[in-house]
Scaffold this motif. Structure first.
Motif, PDB file in Angstrom:
ATOM      1  N   TYR A  26       0.835  -1.207   0.000  1.00  0.00           N
ATOM      2  CA  TYR A  26       0.000   0.000   0.000  1.00  0.00           C
ATOM      3  C   TYR A  26       0.870   1.256   0.000  1.00  0.00           C
ATOM      4  N   TYR A  27       1.854   1.295   0.880  1.00  0.00           N
ATOM      5  CA  TYR A  27       2.728   2.470   0.957  1.00  0.00           C
ATOM      6  C   TYR A  27       3.560   2.641  -0.312  1.00  0.00           C
ATOM      7  N   ARG A  28       3.983   1.544  -0.896  1.00  0.00           N
ATOM      8  CA  ARG A  28       4.783   1.628  -2.127  1.00  0.00           C
ATOM      9  C   ARG A  28       3.988   2.303  -3.244  1.00  0.00           C
ATOM     10  N   SER A  29       2.708   1.969  -3.339  1.00  0.00           N
ATOM     11  CA  SER A  29       1.882   2.559  -4.400  1.00  0.00           C
ATOM     12  C   SER A  29       1.661   4.054  -4.184  1.00  0.00           C
ATOM     13  N   ILE A  30       1.739   4.494  -2.942  1.00  0.00           N
ATOM     14  CA  ILE A  30       1.503   5.900  -2.609  1.00  0.00           C
ATOM     15  C   ILE A  30       2.766   6.740  -2.746  1.00  0.00           C
ATOM     16  N   ILE A  31       3.893   6.192  -2.304  1.00  0.00           N
ATOM     17  CA  ILE A  31       5.125   6.968  -2.170  1.00  0.00           C
ATOM     18  C   ILE A  31       6.052   6.887  -3.382  1.00  0.00           C
ATOM     19  N   LEU A  32       6.265   5.691  -3.906  1.00  0.00           N
ATOM     20  CA  LEU A  32       7.316   5.498  -4.908  1.00  0.00           C
ATOM     21  C   LEU A  32       7.117   6.227  -6.237  1.00  0.00           C
ATOM     22  N   PRO A  33       5.881   6.518  -6.669  1.00  0.00           N
ATOM     23  CA  PRO A  33       5.748   7.254  -7.936  1.00  0.00           C
ATOM     24  C   PRO A  33       6.264   8.693  -7.878  1.00  0.00           C
ATOM     25  N   TYR A  34       6.584   9.194  -6.680  1.00  0.00           N
ATOM     26  CA  TYR A  34       6.936  10.606  -6.532  1.00  0.00           C
ATOM     27  C   TYR A  34       8.393  10.790  -6.121  1.00  0.00           C
ATOM     28  N   LYS A  35       8.957  11.938  -6.483  1.00  0.00           N
ATOM     29  CA  LYS A  35      10.390  12.153  -6.308  1.00  0.00           C
ATOM     30  C   LYS A  35      10.755  12.969  -5.077  1.00  0.00           C
ATOM     31  N   ASN A  36      10.042  14.082  -4.840  1.00  0.00           N
ATOM     32  CA  ASN A  36      10.462  14.927  -3.724  1.00  0.00           C
ATOM     33  C   ASN A  36       9.536  14.798  -2.517  1.00  0.00           C
ATOM     34  N   GLU A  37       9.996  15.365  -1.413  1.00  0.00           N
ATOM     35  CA  GLU A  37       9.300  15.203  -0.143  1.00  0.00           C
ATOM     36  C   GLU A  37       7.875  15.753  -0.185  1.00  0.00           C
ATOM     37  N   LYS A  38       7.710  16.919  -0.782  1.00  0.00           N
ATOM     38  CA  LYS A  38       6.386  17.546  -0.803  1.00  0.00           C
ATOM     39  C   LYS A  38       5.395  16.706  -1.600  1.00  0.00           C
ATOM     40  N   GLU A  39       5.817  16.184  -2.736  1.00  0.00           N
ATOM     41  CA  GLU A  39       4.933  15.344  -3.550  1.00  0.00           C
ATOM     42  C   GLU A  39       4.539  14.076  -2.801  1.00  0.00           C
ATOM     43  N   LYS A  40       5.477  13.510  -2.057  1.00  0.00           N
ATOM     44  CA  LYS A  40       5.213  12.259  -1.337  1.00  0.00           C
ATOM     45  C   LYS A  40       4.222  12.458  -0.197  1.00  0.00           C
ATOM     46  N   ILE A  41       4.415  13.508   0.605  1.00  0.00           N
ATOM     47  CA  ILE A  41       3.502  13.717   1.732  1.00  0.00           C
ATOM     48  C   ILE A  41       2.118  14.130   1.232  1.00  0.00           C
ATOM     49  N   ILE A  42       2.060  14.875   0.132  1.00  0.00           N
ATOM     50  CA  ILE A  42       0.759  15.258  -0.427  1.00  0.00           C
ATOM     51  C   ILE A  42       0.031  14.025  -0.964  1.00  0.00           C
ATOM     52  N   SER A  43       0.761  13.121  -1.593  1.00  0.00           N
ATOM     53  CA  SER A  43       0.159  11.872  -2.062  1.00  0.00           C
ATOM     54  C   SER A  43      -0.428  11.092  -0.892  1.00  0.00           C
ATOM     55  N   SER A 220      -3.763  -7.340  -0.956  1.00  0.00           N
ATOM     56  CA  SER A 220      -3.716  -8.645  -0.287  1.00  0.00           C
ATOM     57  C   SER A 220      -3.080  -9.699  -1.192  1.00  0.00           C
ATOM     58  N   ASP A 221      -2.396 -10.649  -0.570  1.00  0.00           N
ATOM     59  CA  ASP A 221      -1.731 -11.733  -1.290  1.00  0.00           C
ATOM     60  C   ASP A 221      -2.792 -12.706  -1.805  1.00  0.00           C
ATOM     61  N   LYS A 222      -2.873 -12.867  -3.134  1.00  0.00           N
ATOM     62  CA  LYS A 222      -3.928 -13.691  -3.730  1.00  0.00           C
ATOM     63  C   LYS A 222      -3.506 -15.150  -3.956  1.00  0.00           C
ATOM     64  N   ASP A 223      -2.340 -15.520  -3.459  1.00  0.00           N
ATOM     65  CA  ASP A 223      -1.897 -16.906  -3.563  1.00  0.00           C
ATOM     66  C   ASP A 223      -2.846 -17.813  -2.767  1.00  0.00           C
ATOM     67  N   LYS A 224      -3.260 -18.941  -3.367  1.00  0.00           N
ATOM     68  CA  LYS A 224      -4.251 -19.826  -2.740  1.00  0.00           C
ATOM     69  C   LYS A 224      -3.803 -20.336  -1.376  1.00  0.00           C
ATOM     70  N   MET A 225      -2.538 -20.716  -1.279  1.00  0.00           N
ATOM     71  CA  MET A 225      -2.034 -21.241  -0.008  1.00  0.00           C
ATOM     72  C   MET A 225      -2.005 -20.152   1.062  1.00  0.00           C
ATOM     73  N   LYS A 226      -1.663 -18.937   0.650  1.00  0.00           N
ATOM     74  CA  LYS A 226      -1.628 -17.828   1.601  1.00  0.00           C
ATOM     75  C   LYS A 226      -3.038 -17.496   2.087  1.00  0.00           C
ATOM     76  N   ILE A 227      -4.004 -17.535   1.174  1.00  0.00           N
ATOM     77  CA  ILE A 227      -5.397 -17.270   1.566  1.00  0.00           C
ATOM     78  C   ILE A 227      -5.872 -18.316   2.575  1.00  0.00           C
ATOM     79  N   GLU A 228      -5.532 -19.569   2.337  1.00  0.00           N
ATOM     80  CA  GLU A 228      -5.926 -20.638   3.261  1.00  0.00           C
ATOM     81  C   GLU A 228      -5.263 -20.443   4.626  1.00  0.00           C
ATOM     82  N   GLU A 229      -4.013 -20.021   4.598  1.00  0.00           N
ATOM     83  CA  GLU A 229      -3.279 -19.760   5.839  1.00  0.00           C
ATOM     84  C   GLU A 229      -3.945 -18.637   6.639  1.00  0.00           C
TER      85      GLU A 229
END
Length: 242
Positions: A26-43, A220-229
């Motif tokens: 979740y955090y990777r999708s929010i933070i990594l597309p942006y380069k500077n601090e202001k863009e990241k916190i605004i995202s 969420s991890d969609k692997d069948k074994m992980k879901i069962e776990e």
């Protein structure tokens, strides 16, 4: 109820890896597309505000205009604190109280911002998710940290004791009698387990494994074994309420 709260805390403490993996994505999708601090916190601010079921668009618009158009770079945690909570201490309580004073922000979303900033900088998530270099890695014993309480968590506490009128303040005050700082952050995992074990809405929620809810969590991890776990872990979680 106290015994069940202790059992819940033990369960989520022993099973942190599941929600941690989801949060990392979740955090990777929010933070990594942006380069500077202001863009990241605004995202991050946009994503957190959008978790509200009925966001106050006009008020949020005023907040975004003030933080985006003002001539500041938000290059440090301290700069962010100064923006939202002038003269506030450089800690997580200042984030919560500062955001609570912003237009369009309530207790849950303010607590989510505080929690997310801590997660991104506590050394347990990928290094490239950090926004700033001056965020405390630990929650000081004199600092205050708040659980982001929503309908899912309120439903859990109603399940524990439906004679009490639970809300954000009541739940946080109840937890604070025994748990502090870092321990309150552990309680944040309660939402994950509560969300995927509730069916229905309002006071008509059934507590049971809800695979459909698991699937609608994008990260969420969609692997069948992980879901069962995780399904088996949910049975452990649900047994606490019996």
């Amino acid at each position: 109820m106290t015994d069940k709260i202790e059992k819940l805390f033990k369960f989520i403490s022993n099973n942190r890896k599941y929600n941690k993996a989801l949060q990392e994505k979740y955090y990777r999708s929010i933070i990594l597309p942006y380069k500077n601090e202001k863009e990241k916190i605004i995202s991050l601010l946009y994503h957190i505000a959008n978790t509200q079921s009925q966001p106050k668009i006009d008020k949020l618009s005023e907040f975004y205009r003030s933080i985006i158009t003002e001539d500041n770079s938000l290059k440090s945690f301290q700069e962010f604190i100064e923006k939202i909570n002038p003269n506030g201490k450089s800690n997580f309580e200042s984030v919560y109280k500062g955001m609570l004073n912003q237009k369009g922000w309530g207790p849950k979303t303010s607590a989510l911002i505080s929690k997310s900033i801590f997660h991104l900088h506590n050394g347990k998530y990928s290094e490239n998710l950090k926004i700033w270099n001056d965020v405390p890695k630990l929650i000081d014993e004199n600092d205050s940290f708040y659980l982001p309480v929503d309908a899912v968590i309120i439903a859990i506490f109603k399940k524990l004791d439906n004679s009490i009128k639970w809300d954000f303040n009541k739940i946080n005050k109840t937890l604070e009698t025994k748990y502090k700082g870092q321990q309150i952050e552990v309680w944040d995992d309660l939402w994950f387990w509560g969300f995927i074990t509730q069916n229905g809405s309002g006071d008509n929620r059934a507590f049971e494994w809800n695979e459909n809810k698991y699937w609608v969590l994008k990260e969420s991890d969609k692997d069948k074994m992980k879901i069962e776990e995780i399904k088996n872990k949910c049975q452990e979680f649900l047994e606490i309420f019996n």
